[in-house]
Design a protein around this motif. Sequence first.
Motif: not given
Length: 386
Positions: A74-101
């Motif tokens: 839902s969060l990523l879809q919100l961002i994709d709807d509102k902003f032109d991600v395809a032409h975004c130079i840098e799209f960063t997300i913070e993460a903790n080790p072991g916190d994602f699969d």
Amino acid sequence: MKAQSVYIHIPFCQQICHYCDFTKFFYDEKLATEYIEALSNEVDTQVHGTKNRVNTIFIGGGTPTALNMEQLRSLLQLIDDKFDVAHCIEFTIEANPGDFDEDKIKLLRAFGVNRISLGVQVFDDAMLEELGRLHKVKDVYRSIDLLQQNGFGNISLDLIYALPKQTVEHFRRSLNEAVAFNLPHYSTYALQIEPKTVFYQRYKKGKLHRPPQEEEVEMYAILKDTMRSKGIQQYEISNFAKPGYESRHNQVYWNNEHYYGFGAGAHGYLPGERTGNIRPLPAYIKKAKEDGHPVLNTEAIGIREMVEEEMFLGLRRMEGINTNQFYEKFGFPYEKLYKERIAYLINKGWLEENGENIQLTDQGVLFGNDVFEQFLLEEDDLMLVR
């Protein structure tokens, strides 16, 4: 669009780290779903239209990857709807080790995330537990391997040094283990004891002891030497990168450029003003859902504040401040305001002139706060440029 960069704050964590003073709350599934809905209304209210062009997007926290798959989508879809991600130079997300699969990694890739900032902090299980971290060292190896297997090459690793009970040799070993990954970017910070944290309470009771200042200085010297030996260039006081992998988003801050700040406790910088959002989660959600404007305070930014921040932030970069760029931005040379102060700092050995730039010396980096203090202005000072 008033800004070309976007910061989005996700305040949820599975556990609260003992040193962290960012806006954060224990993850609660129902509350997180409500938060994403409120965040969506804030973004939609502040930014009109769809597919707006931006240069950088940064999702920070908290721990954004603490969200479940549905919430993250839902969060990523919100961002994709509102902003032109395809032409975004840098799209960063913070993460903790072991916190994602692997499923979460594939979801991030599908929505255009192209940079991961991994909060490792230290390569020592006992010290990680002392910091209040949930992950183990083995999780770092597993997470980096999983990211690289799924096409993520632009990975930044965060380290903290001058930790309680940490020796110089311990830091050297931790740093060597970090650079052995040969990643393109490293952010490394000395521990700061911040109010309203577990570490602050221990420190006030005399139960938390950091290494002596001279050892912290030695650790910083080891940090710089080690990075240099690996071809990883220092481009900011606390940041190191291989050429071409410098954080585009963080440079927005250091270049004193404009950015949106969305979410609980987030700060934004728009033409003429800085904003700070409501921090308490229920209050943020209520206000964001009501009118999409959950701002707690707004600070007017005039020419004095702009010039001060240009100097503070610009001097954090190793390249320093460029004379011509300053003149183009403000219409007068910085010597008009700072000639004597710059001469004083050069004489102290804290600043140096390098062609058209002024920059911190190695000694100046160690006394950064004292240097920055010299660039505070009084209102009368501006008469020199009017």
